[in-house]
Design a protein around this motif. Structure first.
Motif, PDB file in Angstrom:
ATOM      1  N   UNK A 148      46.993  22.833  51.040  1.00 34.64           N
ATOM      2  CA  UNK A 148      47.676  23.771  50.164  1.00 34.64           C
ATOM      3  C   UNK A 148      47.135  23.673  48.744  1.00 34.64           C
ATOM      4  N   UNK A 149      47.488  24.673  47.926  1.00 30.40           N
ATOM      5  CA  UNK A 149      47.054  24.672  46.526  1.00 30.40           C
ATOM      6  C   UNK A 149      47.603  23.450  45.806  1.00 30.40           C
ATOM      7  N   UNK A 150      48.860  23.134  46.049  1.00 31.48           N
ATOM      8  CA  UNK A 150      49.486  21.988  45.391  1.00 31.48           C
ATOM      9  C   UNK A 150      48.780  20.694  45.756  1.00 31.48           C
ATOM     10  N   UNK A 151      48.444  20.517  47.041  1.00 28.91           N
ATOM     11  CA  UNK A 151      47.749  19.309  47.487  1.00 28.91           C
ATOM     12  C   UNK A 151      46.340  19.236  46.905  1.00 28.91           C
ATOM     13  N   UNK A 152      45.662  20.388  46.842  1.00 28.95           N
ATOM     14  CA  UNK A 152      44.311  20.413  46.289  1.00 28.95           C
ATOM     15  C   UNK A 152      44.323  20.050  44.806  1.00 28.95           C
ATOM     16  N   UNK A 153      45.272  20.597  44.067  1.00 32.02           N
ATOM     17  CA  UNK A 153      45.376  20.295  42.645  1.00 32.02           C
ATOM     18  C   UNK A 153      45.678  18.817  42.426  1.00 32.02           C
ATOM     19  N   UNK A 154      46.547  18.258  43.253  1.00 32.88           N
ATOM     20  CA  UNK A 154      46.860  16.838  43.130  1.00 32.88           C
ATOM     21  C   UNK A 154      45.637  15.975  43.409  1.00 32.88           C
ATOM     22  N   UNK A 155      44.853  16.356  44.420  1.00 31.92           N
ATOM     23  CA  UNK A 155      43.664  15.579  44.755  1.00 31.92           C
ATOM     24  C   UNK A 155      42.616  15.624  43.644  1.00 31.92           C
ATOM     25  N   UNK A 156      42.557  16.750  42.919  1.00 33.39           N
ATOM     26  CA  UNK A 156      41.597  16.864  41.815  1.00 33.39           C
ATOM     27  C   UNK A 156      42.091  16.161  40.560  1.00 33.39           C
ATOM     28  N   UNK A 157      43.398  16.271  40.295  1.00 36.52           N
ATOM     29  CA  UNK A 157      43.956  15.718  39.061  1.00 36.52           C
ATOM     30  C   UNK A 157      44.182  14.207  39.124  1.00 36.52           C
ATOM     31  N   UNK A 158      44.090  13.640  40.317  1.00 30.94           N
ATOM     32  CA  UNK A 158      44.337  12.200  40.404  1.00 30.94           C
ATOM     33  C   UNK A 158      43.248  11.382  39.694  1.00 30.94           C
ATOM     34  N   UNK A 159      42.077  12.010  39.475  1.00 28.70           N
ATOM     35  CA  UNK A 159      41.012  11.314  38.753  1.00 28.70           C
ATOM     36  C   UNK A 159      41.115  11.528  37.243  1.00 28.70           C
ATOM     37  N   UNK A 160      41.985  12.447  36.832  1.00 27.00           N
ATOM     38  CA  UNK A 160      42.150  12.715  35.395  1.00 27.00           C
ATOM     39  C   UNK A 160      43.215  11.765  34.857  1.00 27.00           C
ATOM     40  N   UNK A 161      42.891  10.506  34.821  1.00 23.23           N
ATOM     41  CA  UNK A 161      43.774   9.456  34.311  1.00 23.23           C
ATOM     42  C   UNK A 161      42.970   8.161  34.296  1.00 23.23           C
ATOM     43  N   UNK A 162      43.625   7.062  33.895  1.00 20.12           N
ATOM     44  CA  UNK A 162      42.939   5.761  33.931  1.00 20.12           C
ATOM     45  C   UNK A 162      42.954   5.281  35.377  1.00 20.12           C
ATOM     46  N   UNK A 163      41.924   5.637  36.108  1.00 16.77           N
ATOM     47  CA  UNK A 163      41.839   5.311  37.537  1.00 16.77           C
ATOM     48  C   UNK A 163      41.395   3.872  37.724  1.00 16.77           C
ATOM     49  N   UNK A 164      41.873   3.249  38.809  1.00 15.24           N
ATOM     50  CA  UNK A 164      41.503   1.847  39.076  1.00 15.24           C
ATOM     51  C   UNK A 164      40.010   1.687  39.291  1.00 15.24           C
ATOM     52  N   UNK A 165      39.344   2.749  39.795  1.00 14.90           N
ATOM     53  CA  UNK A 165      37.906   2.671  40.020  1.00 14.90           C
ATOM     54  C   UNK A 165      37.143   2.516  38.707  1.00 14.90           C
ATOM     55  N   UNK A 166      37.602   3.200  37.652  1.00 18.38           N
ATOM     56  CA  UNK A 166      36.954   3.096  36.348  1.00 18.38           C
ATOM     57  C   UNK A 166      37.080   1.668  35.809  1.00 18.38           C
ATOM     58  N   UNK A 167      38.271   1.072  35.978  1.00 20.58           N
ATOM     59  CA  UNK A 167      38.496  -0.294  35.494  1.00 20.58           C
ATOM     60  C   UNK A 167      37.651  -1.302  36.269  1.00 20.58           C
TER      61      UNK A 167
END
Length: 271
Positions: free
Chosen positions: A112-131
């Motif tokens: 769904x659109x909501x799920x797709x947006x969530x999957x894209x926006x989850x990287x727009x934050x301080x992600x554990x992978x970056x740390x």
């Protein structure tokens, strides 16, 4: 105006016909047509209200593809001492039109659109992978500075560690900034949504969030292709028919009009 007409280059006039909307920006008259802009006639023209900001010139093919309407107007103009002796229309275009077809792409993701947006926006934050990347870079340089690998420091490890540290630090900072902006934007959008959508319509509007992303993609593509078909075929052909009717319904142009109509130029000989 008459003094400047002789200074307009034919190439610029032809280029004006190539400025079709969306594809190319308009040429501006007289700015793009007169090279000697210190010419007193040019300065005088630019002082006129209609030309002080320039006049955009674009391809008029979408309205009068063959220029028939313009030529008929010129021939009937009262400013001419006599009408045009002969109007020749050269037209290459088929009256046939391929039917519009639906998008053949199959729905596959079922997201769904909501799920797709969530999957894209989850990287727009301080992600554990970056740390993790940041910590790996710091760890590599720390181990190297303590000479724990064969009892010596390695310049290459400082370079590798610096790269990892730079990438991790950059993404962490960018993620923190964009995450703050994202939260602020989402908060404002929710506020606007609550203020402008009637409570009785909330469920219907929220139902769009559950639409499959592939279905939305198909809807967008079909709207774009059907719109292009309407503009490039239906609309243009209808305008062409109206212009031909204008040319051949005028008794004043009898025996002063010739048409050379070719269905298609493909290099093949027709029997």
């Amino acid at each position: 105006m008459n003094q400047l007409s002789a200074k307009v280059q034919l190439a610029d006039i032809v280029a004006s016909s190539s400025c079709f909307p969306i594809g190319f920006e308009p040429l501006v008259f007289p700015d793009d047509y007169i090279r000697e802009q210190k010419d007193p006639h040019y300065k005088a023209l630019k002082r006129l209200p209609d030309f002080c900001h320039g006049v955009g010139v674009i391809d008029g093919g979408i309205v009068d593809n063959q220029g028939i309407g313009s030529m008929v107007n010129i021939s009937n103009s009262r400013q001419r001492q006599k009408p045009l002796d002969l109007i020749i229309v050269n037209d290459v275009g088929s009256s046939d039109m391929q039917p519009w077809q639906t998008e053949s792409t199959k729905d596959t993701t079922k997201m769904s659109i909501k799920e797709k947006m969530k999957s894209l926006l989850r990287y727009v934050r301080v992600h554990w992978l970056y740390c993790c990347v940041l910590l790996v870079g710091i760890l590599i340089m720390l181990i190297n500075s303590l000479e724990l690998i064969k009892g010596r420091e390695w310049a290459s490890l400082y370079i590798v560690g610096g790269i990892f540290t730079g990438i991790g630090l950059s993404f962490t900072l960018i993620g923190a900034i964009l995450g703050h902006v994202k939260n602020d934007v989402i908060r404002k959008l929710k506020s606007v949504f609550r203020k402008n959508v009637l409570e009785s319509l909330l469920d219907e509007v929220r139902s769009f969030q559950r639409l499959d992303i592939d279905l939305v993609k198909r809807m967008i593509i079909e709207r774009a292709t059907s719109g292009a078909k309407m503009i490039n075929n239906v609309f243009l052909k209808q305008i062409r028919y109206l212009n031909y009717e204008l040319l051949y319904s005028s008794d004043s142009l009898k025996n002063r009009r010739i048409s050379s109509v070719i269905g298609e130029l493909n290099g093949e000989k027709k029997k």
